[in-house]
Structures are given as structure tokens and as C-alpha cells.
Design an enzyme around this catalytic site. Structure first.
Site, PDB file in Angstrom:
ATOM      1  N   PHE A  70      26.833 -69.621  19.116  1.00 25.06           N
ATOM      2  CA  PHE A  70      25.942 -70.092  19.854  1.00 25.06           C
ATOM      3  C   PHE A  70      25.797 -69.237  21.186  1.00 25.06           C
ATOM      4  CE2 PHE A  70      25.922 -74.348  17.770  1.00 25.06           C
ATOM      5  CZ  PHE A  70      24.923 -74.178  16.829  1.00 25.06           C
TER       6      PHE A  70
ATOM      7  N   GLU B 108      23.817 -73.870  37.660  1.00 32.91           N
ATOM      8  CA  GLU B 108      23.195 -73.623  36.154  1.00 32.91           C
ATOM      9  C   GLU B 108      22.295 -74.532  35.856  1.00 32.91           C
ATOM     10  OE1 GLU B 108      26.501 -73.852  33.487  1.00 32.91           O
ATOM     11  OE2 GLU B 108      25.224 -74.495  31.805  1.00 32.91           O
TER      12      GLU B 108
HETATM   13  C1  LIG Z   1      20.081 -71.767  21.255  1.00 39.04           C
HETATM   14  C2  LIG Z   1      21.281 -72.199  21.870  1.00 39.04           C
HETATM   15  C3  LIG Z   1      22.052 -71.693  23.060  1.00 39.04           C
HETATM   16  C4  LIG Z   1      23.290 -71.655  23.411  1.00 39.04           C
HETATM   17  N1  LIG Z   1      23.738 -71.026  24.225  1.00 39.04           N
HETATM   18  C5  LIG Z   1      25.117 -71.319  24.673  1.00 39.04           C
HETATM   19  C6  LIG Z   1      25.721 -69.983  25.200  1.00 39.04           C
HETATM   20  O1  LIG Z   1      25.201 -69.356  25.714  1.00 39.04           O
HETATM   21  N2  LIG Z   1      27.181 -70.223  25.687  1.00 39.04           N
HETATM   22  C7  LIG Z   1      28.001 -71.470  25.211  1.00 39.04           C
HETATM   23  O2  LIG Z   1      29.034 -71.567  25.467  1.00 39.04           O
HETATM   24  N3  LIG Z   1      27.274 -72.342  24.470  1.00 39.04           N
HETATM   25  C8  LIG Z   1      26.029 -72.207  24.014  1.00 39.04           C
HETATM   26  N4  LIG Z   1      25.425 -73.152  23.417  1.00 39.04           N
HETATM   27  C9  LIG Z   1      26.032 -74.380  22.677  1.00 39.04           C
HETATM   28  C10 LIG Z   1      25.633 -75.642  23.376  1.00 39.04           C
HETATM   29  O3  LIG Z   1      26.056 -75.761  24.578  1.00 39.04           O
HETATM   30  C11 LIG Z   1      26.045 -76.714  22.264  1.00 39.04           C
HETATM   31  O4  LIG Z   1      25.486 -76.697  21.273  1.00 39.04           O
HETATM   32  C12 LIG Z   1      26.370 -78.073  23.086  1.00 39.04           C
HETATM   33  O5  LIG Z   1      27.087 -78.124  24.311  1.00 39.04           O
HETATM   34  C13 LIG Z   1      26.471 -79.266  22.069  1.00 39.04           C
HETATM   35  O6  LIG Z   1      27.610 -78.946  21.434  1.00 39.04           O
HETATM   36  P1  LIG Z   1      27.712 -78.925  19.716  1.00 39.04           P
HETATM   37  O7  LIG Z   1      26.353 -78.285  19.296  1.00 39.04           O
HETATM   38  O8  LIG Z   1      28.777 -78.791  19.252  1.00 39.04           O
HETATM   39  O9  LIG Z   1      27.372 -80.478  19.659  1.00 39.04           O
HETATM   40  P2  LIG Z   1      28.421 -81.871  19.433  1.00 39.04           P
HETATM   41  O10 LIG Z   1      29.414 -81.701  20.625  1.00 39.04           O
HETATM   42  O11 LIG Z   1      29.091 -81.632  17.963  1.00 39.04           O
HETATM   43  O12 LIG Z   1      27.360 -83.069  19.456  1.00 39.04           O
HETATM   44  C14 LIG Z   1      26.707 -83.663  18.471  1.00 39.04           C
HETATM   45  C15 LIG Z   1      26.019 -84.968  18.834  1.00 39.04           C
HETATM   46  O13 LIG Z   1      27.023 -85.913  19.401  1.00 39.04           O
HETATM   47  C16 LIG Z   1      26.876 -86.258  20.751  1.00 39.04           C
HETATM   48  N5  LIG Z   1      28.066 -86.386  21.459  1.00 39.04           N
HETATM   49  C17 LIG Z   1      29.107 -85.875  21.369  1.00 39.04           C
HETATM   50  N6  LIG Z   1      30.066 -86.107  22.258  1.00 39.04           N
HETATM   51  C18 LIG Z   1      29.499 -87.423  22.783  1.00 39.04           C
HETATM   52  C19 LIG Z   1      29.901 -88.582  23.535  1.00 39.04           C
HETATM   53  N7  LIG Z   1      31.036 -88.468  24.044  1.00 39.04           N
HETATM   54  N8  LIG Z   1      29.114 -89.680  23.832  1.00 39.04           N
HETATM   55  C20 LIG Z   1      27.858 -89.537  23.131  1.00 39.04           C
HETATM   56  N9  LIG Z   1      27.295 -88.698  22.217  1.00 39.04           N
HETATM   57  C21 LIG Z   1      28.382 -87.655  22.179  1.00 39.04           C
HETATM   58  C22 LIG Z   1      26.041 -85.084  21.161  1.00 39.04           C
HETATM   59  O14 LIG Z   1      25.309 -85.243  22.367  1.00 39.04           O
HETATM   60  C23 LIG Z   1      25.055 -84.603  20.086  1.00 39.04           C
HETATM   61  O15 LIG Z   1      23.873 -85.396  20.049  1.00 39.04           O
HETATM   62  C24 LIG Z   1      23.852 -72.890  22.869  1.00 39.04           C
HETATM   63  C25 LIG Z   1      23.378 -73.698  21.756  1.00 39.04           C
HETATM   64  C26 LIG Z   1      22.125 -73.272  21.526  1.00 39.04           C
HETATM   65  C27 LIG Z   1      21.635 -74.272  20.425  1.00 39.04           C
END
Ligand SMILES: Cc1cc2nc3c(=O)[nH]c(=O)nc-3n(C[C@H](O)[C@H](O)[C@H](O)COP(=O)(O)OP(=O)(O)OC[C@H]3O[C@@H](n4cnc5c(N)ncnc54)[C@H](O)[C@@H]3O)c2cc1C
Length: 391
Positions: free
Chosen positions: A167, A253
Site C-alpha cells: 500500500f 501528517e
Molecule cells: C490507498 C492507500 C494508501 C496507503 N498509503 C500508505 C503509505 O504510503 N505508506 C504506508 O506505510 N501505508 C500506507 N497505507 C496503509 C494504511 O496506512 C493501512 O491500510 C492502515 O494503517 C490500516 O492497516 P491495515 O490495512 O493492515 O488494516 P488492519 O490493521 O488489518 O485493520 C483492519 C480493521 O481492524 C481494525 N483494528 C485494528 N486494530 C484495532 C484495534 N486495536 N482496535 C480496534 N480496531 C482495530 C482497523 O481499524 C480496521 O477496521 C495506505 C493504504 C491505502 C488503502
């Protein structure tokens, strides 16, 4: 008026002049060089490199960076204005690409880098020759960064990096990535360090672009590191302090994300107001229905509150007082409002809102990820709750 108030006012009016000047330049540049091509970029899922160079030549990449690196040394609000205006004009893909490059990666280097690192990267980022990315997320570590597996092992004068990221915004364009990697696998978040990694080095592989539901023209990619060797001086800041630096940079940020959300809300409100005033049903305009009037009034009221909070955060950031908790409140409330507002506005367009021909559909799809990336809304709530209740 006291002497301090007077000098604060003078400073603010100098800042306002800078913002007005840059806004005029930005709008001219967008009108001529971006808007005519933007639909095509969205179809291609790609913003050409020439666009980066053009934005650099127009002074739009890191305008608040120091003059010694070829930037304008403008107040940081100019950088936020660029993010807000690009979203107001429904150019969210571009805005996000700029947010990562100029509002996140460049400040990391400027705040944490050595003189040598700044001189190596910042001038070429100001021109757009080098595009910046930030790499934190991995397939197995998103919200929970402590679980990251990408690691860096010291070998003489070099670090050897193995792992992958996913991502990554600007991942295909990137010439430089601020990469988070474990330098001590026994310490969880306290074993993370940051590196400035040149994407042209052997062992750095870019995967395919990830197809998304919105924000098509900013590229998002997987990146792979296979025995990637970087020099010892690629370490950004101190070893194992990466997580602290990530936390330190959050206010800036999230000010960027908040500015984007406010800009998009203003843009969506403006086109919705125009539409409902001319669309007719049951012998009147849609604007005359009480439901429409109340919806627009509610959204306007919420938007004005959000704008005030953004301004308050900007003022506190400027004097170094903005906290992680405030940054989380700003990100949570402004992006949730953006998602809700674009949803409500789209509804007022009826079926036309669901078509690509009407720009409200892009406001809607581009908004959706705002409550997910850079920390999900749930994580924002967790961080705010820590301030209220402790861990
Ligand atoms: C278009 C796009 C651009 C991006 N750009 C970047 C980038 O430039 N650099 C980078 O490093 N990342 C980037 N990301 C990644 C983004 O920051 C992550 O997708 C985000 O932090 C969530 O992580 P995950 O997708 O693994 O979801 P997960 O961590 O798997 O979460 C899944 C669900 O569980 C919930 N959840 C997780 N932990 C908890 C908790 N403790 N309590 C309650 N709920 C919880 C979350 O809120 C979510 O609803 C990007 C993502 C997208 C979609």
C-alpha cells in the site's frame, strides 16, 4: 493592542500574503497544466513523471522547505493550502501524492536528517526529480506496526535490508523511500529504525500498482527488498528510535489529512448547492425541499466547526504545542465528516450522483480511504481514549 499582539498580527498578515500569492500561482498552474489532463490520468491510474517536474518548476513541492535547498522557505500553512485547494478542486489523487511527498517525507528529512542527507535528497525533491514515499505498512502489519517483519542488519559500513511493504503511495514513482525496518527484532516497536533508501539500488523491487476504488492516479504499490544494501549513513536519526519519530511527525501528517478533508468538503458542498438549485422535481427545485435545506444546513454547521478545529490545530502546531491526541481528534473528526458529507451530497444528486459524469461521484469514492490510511478511525479513537483514560 499590546506589542506582542501587534507583532503576532504582523506575522499573520505576512503569512496571509504568502498564502494568497501561492494560492494564485497554484490555481493558475492547476487550471493550465493539471485539470485538462486529470481525467486521463485517472483513467490511466497514473500521473506522469512530467507532472511531478512541472509541479516542481511551479514551486509547489515543499514550498515551506528552507531556501538553501531551492524551496521558497514559505510558512508551513502554504503546504496545507496546496492540499486543501487540490481537494476542493476534486483532485484528491494528486493531493495525496503531494501530501506524502511534500508534507510527510520532506519534513521527515528536514527535521531528522543530517546536513549531508538533506543536501542529498531535498533539492531533487523540490524539483520533482526524486519522488518520495513512506514505507510502514506490511501485509502482516498495518495498524499494529510493532508486528513488522522487514529488518535491517548491520554489516560493516552497510545495512542489509530484507522484507516487503504494501500500500505504498507513490510506490511506483518513488526515487526515495523513508523505510521503517526492525533493527532489533526482540524489542517490538522499540526496535524500529528509519532509513532513507534509494530505490535504484540493487535488491529494491517494485511490484505492480494496486488497483483501488478511488484516487486512481496516485500510484499505490507493493515494494520488495532482497538483500538490499544501503550505506551506514542511510539511517535517519538514531537506531531504534523510529517509532518515536513516527509519533513525533504525526501532527504534521494529520494536519495534511485534515486540510484535505476540509478542502474536499468545501468542494463537494459547492457543486451540490449548484446542482440542487437547478434540478427540478414536483414543481420546485430540489433546493426548495426542507430536507435538502436542513441537510445542507447541518453539513455546513459541522463543516464550520471542523474548520475552526483545523485552524486551532494549525496555531498550536506553529508554536510546537499540538499533541498526538489533538492530531488524532483532527484526523478522526475531519475525515469522518468528509465521508459522511460526500455521501449525503451524492444522495442529493439522485441517480446522476452515481454516474462518473457528475463529479460528486469522485468526491465520494476518493473520500472513502481517508478514514483508513494514515491510521484508521478505530486507531484514532484508541489514541484519544488513552489521553482520557490511560492505557
Ligand atoms: C490507498 C492507500 C494508501 C496507503 N498509503 C500508505 C503509505 O504510503 N505508506 C504506508 O506505510 N501505508 C500506507 N497505507 C496503509 C494504511 O496506512 C493501512 O491500510 C492502515 O494503517 C490500516 O492497516 P491495515 O490495512 O493492515 O488494516 P488492519 O490493521 O488489518 O485493520 C483492519 C480493521 O481492524 C481494525 N483494528 C485494528 N486494530 C484495532 C484495534 N486495536 N482496535 C480496534 N480496531 C482495530 C482497523 O481499524 C480496521 O477496521 C495506505 C493504504 C491505502 C488503502
Amino acid at each position: 493592542m499590546g506589542a506582542i499582539d501587534q507583532s503576532v498580527n504582523q506575522l499573520q498578515s505576512a503569512d496571509n500574503e504568502d498564502i494568497t500569492l501561492f494560492r494564485d500561482m497554484l490555481l493558475r498552474c492547476l487550471e493550465k497544466e493539471v485539470i485538462p489532463h486529470y481525467d486521463q490520468w485517472e483513467k490511466d491510474g497514473w500521473m506522469p513523471k512530467e507532472a511531478w517536474l512541472m509541479l516542481g518548476a511551479a514551486g509547489m513541492l515543499g514550498p515551506d522547505m528552507p531556501e538553501e535547498f531551492g524551496a521558497a522557505g514559505a510558512p508551513f500553512e502554504v503546504a496545507l493550502m496546496i492540499l486543501e485547494e487540490t481537494c476542493r478542486l476534486n483532485l484528491h489523487s494528486l493531493s495525496t501524492a503531494l501530501n506524502v511527498h511534500a508534507n510527510i517525507v520532506m519534513p521527515y528529512i528536514n527535521n531528522l536528517g543530517t546536513a549531508e542527507q538533506k543536501a542529498q535528497w531535498l533539492p531533487r525533491m523540490v524539483t520533482g526529480e526524486v519522488v518520495g514515499s513512506i514505507g510502514m505498512t506490511e501485509p502482516g502489519a498495518g495498524s499494529d506496526l510493532a508486528g513488522m517483519r522487514t529488518n535491517a542488519v548491520r554489516d560493516g559500513d552497510e545495512w542489509v535490508i530484507n522484507g516487503s511493504k504494501t500500500f505504498i503511495t507513490n510506490g511506483l514513482h518513488c526515487g526515495l523511500i523513508v523505510l521503517a525496518a526492525k533493527t532489533d527484532t526482540t524489542k517490538g516497536a522499540k526496535g524500529i529504525s528509519l532509513f532513507l533508501v534509494d530505490s535504484s539500488l540493487p535488491g529494491f523491487k517494485k511490484g505492480k500498482g494496486i488497483k483501488k476504488m478511488g484516487q486512481h492516479s496516485n500510484d499505490t504499490a507493493e515494494l520488495f527488498f532482497d538483500n538490499l544494501r544501503v550505506p551506514a549513513n542511510a539511517l535517519l536519526g538514531e537506531e531504534n528510535k523510529g517509532f518515536i519519530y513516527l509519533m513525533q511527525e504525526l501532527p504534521r501528517e494529520r494536519l495534511g489529512l485534515g486540510s484535505q478533508a476540509i478542502g474536499a468538503c468545501e468542494g463537494a458542498m459547492a457543486i451540490t448547492a449548484d446542482y440542487v438549485k437547478q434540478r427540478k422535481a414536483f414543481g420546485s427545485t430540489v433546493a426548495q425541499f426542507q430536507n435538502t435545506r436542513f441537510k445542507m444546513a447541518e453539513l455546513r454547521a459541522q463543516l464550520e466547526l471542523a474548520k475552526s478545529y483545523l485552524k486551532q490545530c494549525e496555531a498550536r502546531f506553529k508554536v510546537g504545542a499540538m499533541t498526538t491526541e489533538e492530531a488524532s481528534i483532527l484526523k478522526l473528526t475531519s475525515t469522518e465528516l468528509q465521508v459522511k458529507l460526500t455521501h449525503e451530497c451524492l444522495q442529493l444528486f439522485g441517480g446522476y450522483g452515481y454516474t462518473e459524469e457528475y463529479p460528486i461521484s469522485r468526491f465520494f469514492t476518493d473520500a472513502r480511504v481517508q478514514t483508513i490510511y494514515a491510521g484508521t478511525s478505530e486507531i484514532m479513537k484508541e489514541m484519544i481514549a488513552r489521553g482520557e483514560l490511560g492505557r
